[in-house]
Design a protein around this motif. Structure first.
Motif, PDB file in Angstrom:
ATOM      1  N   GLY A  32       0.803  -1.216   0.000  1.00 24.67           N
ATOM      2  CA  GLY A  32       0.000   0.000   0.000  1.00 24.67           C
ATOM      3  C   GLY A  32       0.834   1.263   0.000  1.00 24.67           C
ATOM      4  O   GLY A  32       2.004   1.263   0.378  1.00 24.67           O
ATOM      5  N   LEU A  91      -6.664  -0.145   3.087  1.00 26.13           N
ATOM      6  CA  LEU A  91      -5.480  -0.934   2.744  1.00 26.13           C
ATOM      7  C   LEU A  91      -5.383  -2.195   3.596  1.00 26.13           C
ATOM      8  O   LEU A  91      -5.037  -3.273   3.102  1.00 26.13           O
ATOM      9  CB  LEU A  91      -4.212  -0.089   2.917  1.00 26.13           C
ATOM     10  CG  LEU A  91      -3.991   1.010   1.875  1.00 26.13           C
ATOM     11  CD1 LEU A  91      -2.804   1.884   2.267  1.00 26.13           C
ATOM     12  CD2 LEU A  91      -3.762   0.420   0.489  1.00 26.13           C
ATOM     13  N   ASP A  95      -8.001  -4.179   0.969  1.00 26.72           N
ATOM     14  CA  ASP A  95      -6.954  -4.571   0.024  1.00 26.72           C
ATOM     15  C   ASP A  95      -6.008  -5.628   0.586  1.00 26.72           C
ATOM     16  O   ASP A  95      -5.320  -6.311  -0.170  1.00 26.72           O
ATOM     17  CB  ASP A  95      -6.148  -3.336  -0.402  1.00 26.72           C
ATOM     18  CG  ASP A  95      -7.033  -2.246  -0.985  1.00 26.72           C
ATOM     19  OD1 ASP A  95      -7.759  -2.536  -1.949  1.00 26.72           O
ATOM     20  OD2 ASP A  95      -7.023  -1.114  -0.464  1.00 26.72           O
ATOM     21  N   ILE A 100       2.892  -0.998   4.137  1.00 31.72           N
ATOM     22  CA  ILE A 100       2.401   0.313   3.684  1.00 31.72           C
ATOM     23  C   ILE A 100       3.553   1.307   3.662  1.00 31.72           C
ATOM     24  O   ILE A 100       4.355   1.370   4.602  1.00 31.72           O
ATOM     25  CB  ILE A 100       1.277   0.837   4.596  1.00 31.72           C
ATOM     26  CG1 ILE A 100       0.069  -0.109   4.561  1.00 31.72           C
ATOM     27  CG2 ILE A 100       0.848   2.247   4.184  1.00 31.72           C
ATOM     28  CD1 ILE A 100      -0.997   0.216   5.600  1.00 31.72           C
TER      29      ILE A 100
END
Length: 381
Positions: A32, A91, A95, A100
C-alpha cells in the motif's frame, strides 16, 4: 475413445492453466501507499506516488521479489489526517496489503500509526517528525531525516556563523510542534538563545505580524519551521518588511516548489536538506552520488519533471521494503524483522542502519546545508 481422451486431456490442460493463473494471481505481493497527492502538500505526495509507481515497475520488470510480482495500491490522503485514516483502513481490511509506504506528512502519519500497529502491518513513513519513531514502535519505520538531526545541522551552521540569538516561527501542526521542541531543546547545547517564539497556521497567507514582533526583539537570525506554502509566505513577508538578518528554513521546504512559490524572496534562505538538491556538487567519492544520479535520471526521463528529496523518501522506502520482502514469503512479521535488520543500505536520503532502538536509521551525514542563490541551490561548507 481417442477423441474422448483428447477432450479429457484438453480439459485437464485448461483446468491446470486456470489453477496456475489463479495461484499466480494470489501470489502477488500487494503493498500500500498513502500520499498527499493533491492538496497543499501535493509537492510532497505527488513525487512520492510517482516514485513508488516507477520503482514497482522496475522491480517487476526485473522479475519481482523471489518471483513474486508487486502490486501497488495507492490512496490520496490530500494531506488530511481523517482521509489518511480512511485510506489505511481500506489498505488493511479491503486490500489486505502486507506493508504500507507513507503517509507524506507528520500529522497524517501520526493519525494512522495505531491502526498499522494493531493490524501488525509494517509501515514505512515518508514524514520527518521524530515522534513517528520515538519511542520506537516495532511496526513503524521512516525514511525522512528526523527534525532532531535537521535542527542539529542547522545549529552547527549557526554556531560557525557566530549567531547567538534567534527568533523562531513554526507552523501550528504536528510537524511544526516537533520542530519547535527540537529548536528549544537543542539551543543551549549550541550556545544559542531563542528570544521569541511565534507560530502560524498552515493555511495562513500573511505572517507580517509575527515577523514584525520577531524583528523588534532583535535576533541575529530567524528560523521558520514548516512545509509549503507557509514558509514561502514567510520568505515573501520577510522581504517586504526588509528584514536583513538570515532566514533559515527547515528541511520541509527542500524541493523546487519552495523556490517556485517564494520567487526571488527565496534567495538567501538557508536550510538543511538531503543531498539530492546538490547532487552535481557532491564529491565523486560520496557513496550517495551514483544512487542520486541514477534516481534523478530515471525519474526525470519518465516524468519530465525535476526530482525532489521528497520523492527520494519513497525511493528509499520501496527499496528498503523490497530488501525486506526477500525470503519473507510475504509474512508480515518476517518483513518487519528484515526491515529492522537492514544495515548499510545507501539510498537517496542517506545510509540506513536500522536497529531495534532506531527505526529511522540515519546519521547526521544524511544532511548538508544549502543556501538559495539566484533561484538555485548552493552547497554551504
Amino acid at each position: 475413445m481417442k477423441q474422448k481422451h483428447l477432450v479429457l486431456a484438453m480439459l485437464v490442460t485448461i483446468l491446470s492453466i486456470l489453477l496456475v493463473s489463479e495461484a499466480m494471481a494470489a501470489d502477488v505481493y500487494k503493498i500500500g501507499g498513502i500520499f498527499s497527492v493533491t492538496g497543499s502538500a501535493s509537492f510532497l505526495g505527488d513525487p512520492e506516488k510517482k516514485t513508488m509507481e516507477m520503482m514497482v515497475e522496475q522491480i517487476n520488470a526485473a522479475g519481482g521479489i523471489d518471483g513474486h510480482m508487486l502490486e501497488a495500491v495507492i490512496y490520496d490522503s490530500e494531506g488530511d489526517p481523517a482521509k489518511a485514516v480512511s485510506a489505511v483502513n481500506k489498505l488493511i481490511h479491503k486490500d489486505q496489503v502486507i506493508a504500507i509506504i507513507g503517509p507524506s506528512t507528520t500529522p497524517t502519519t501520526l493519525a494512522i500509526v495505531n491502526f498499522t500497529k494493531r493490524a501488525k502491518v509494517p509501515l514505512i513513513s515518508c514524514a520527518a517528525g521524530i515522534k513517528i519513531t520515538t519511542p520506537v514502535d516495532p511496526w513503524v519505520f521512516k525514511t525522512a531525516q528526523s527534525d532532531l538531526l535537521a535542527v542539529a545541522a542547522l545549529y552547527q551552521q549557526m554556531q560557525a556563523a557566530g549567531i547567538k540569538k534567534i527568533g523562531i516561527l513554526t507552523v501550528s501542526n504536528a510537524y511544526g510542534e516537533s520542530g519547535k521542541l527540537q529548536l528549544l531543546d537543542q539551543a543551549e547545547k549550541f550556545g544559542i538563545q531563542v528570544i521569541l517564539s511565534e507560530s502560524f497556521g498552515d493555511k495562513d497567507t500573511d505572517t507580517t505580524t509575527q515577523l514584525a514582533k520577531i524583528k523588534a526583539a532583535g535576533p541575529d537570525a530567524i528560523v521558520c519551521w514548516g512545509t509549503n506554502p507557509g514558509p514561502a509566505v514567510v520568505a515573501k513577508n520577510a522581504k517586504q518588511l526588509k528584514i536583513d538578518i538570515p532566514l533559515y528554513q527547515s528541511h520541509g521546504v527542500g524541493s523546487p516548489k519552495f523556490i517556485e512559490l517564494a520567487g526571488d524572496a527565496a534567495d538567501g534562505n538557508i536550510l538543511p536538506t538531503g543531498k539530492i538538491l546538490v547532487t552535481s556538487l557532491l564529491d565523486d567519492s560520496d557513496p550517495q552520488k551514483k544512487v542520486l544520479k541514477d534516481y534523478q535520471t530515471t525519474y526525470e526521463n519518465k516524468y519530465s519533471a525535476a526530482v525532489s528529496g521528497f520523492g527520494g523518501y519513497a525511493y528509499d522506502a520501496v527499496n528498503l521494503l523490497a530488501g525486506a520482502l526477500k525470503g519473507s514469503g510475504g509474512d508480515k512479521e518476517k518483513i518487519r524483522d528484515n526491515l529492522e535488520a537492514t544495515k548499510g543500505y545507501v539510498g537517496a536520503t542517506g545510509e540506513f542502519n536500522f536497529t531495534a532502538e532506531d527505526h529511522n536509521g540515519l546519521s547526521p551525514a544524511a544532511f548538508v546545508m544549502v543556501e538559495i542563490k539566484n533561484g538555485t541551490w548552493t552547497l554551504l561548507k
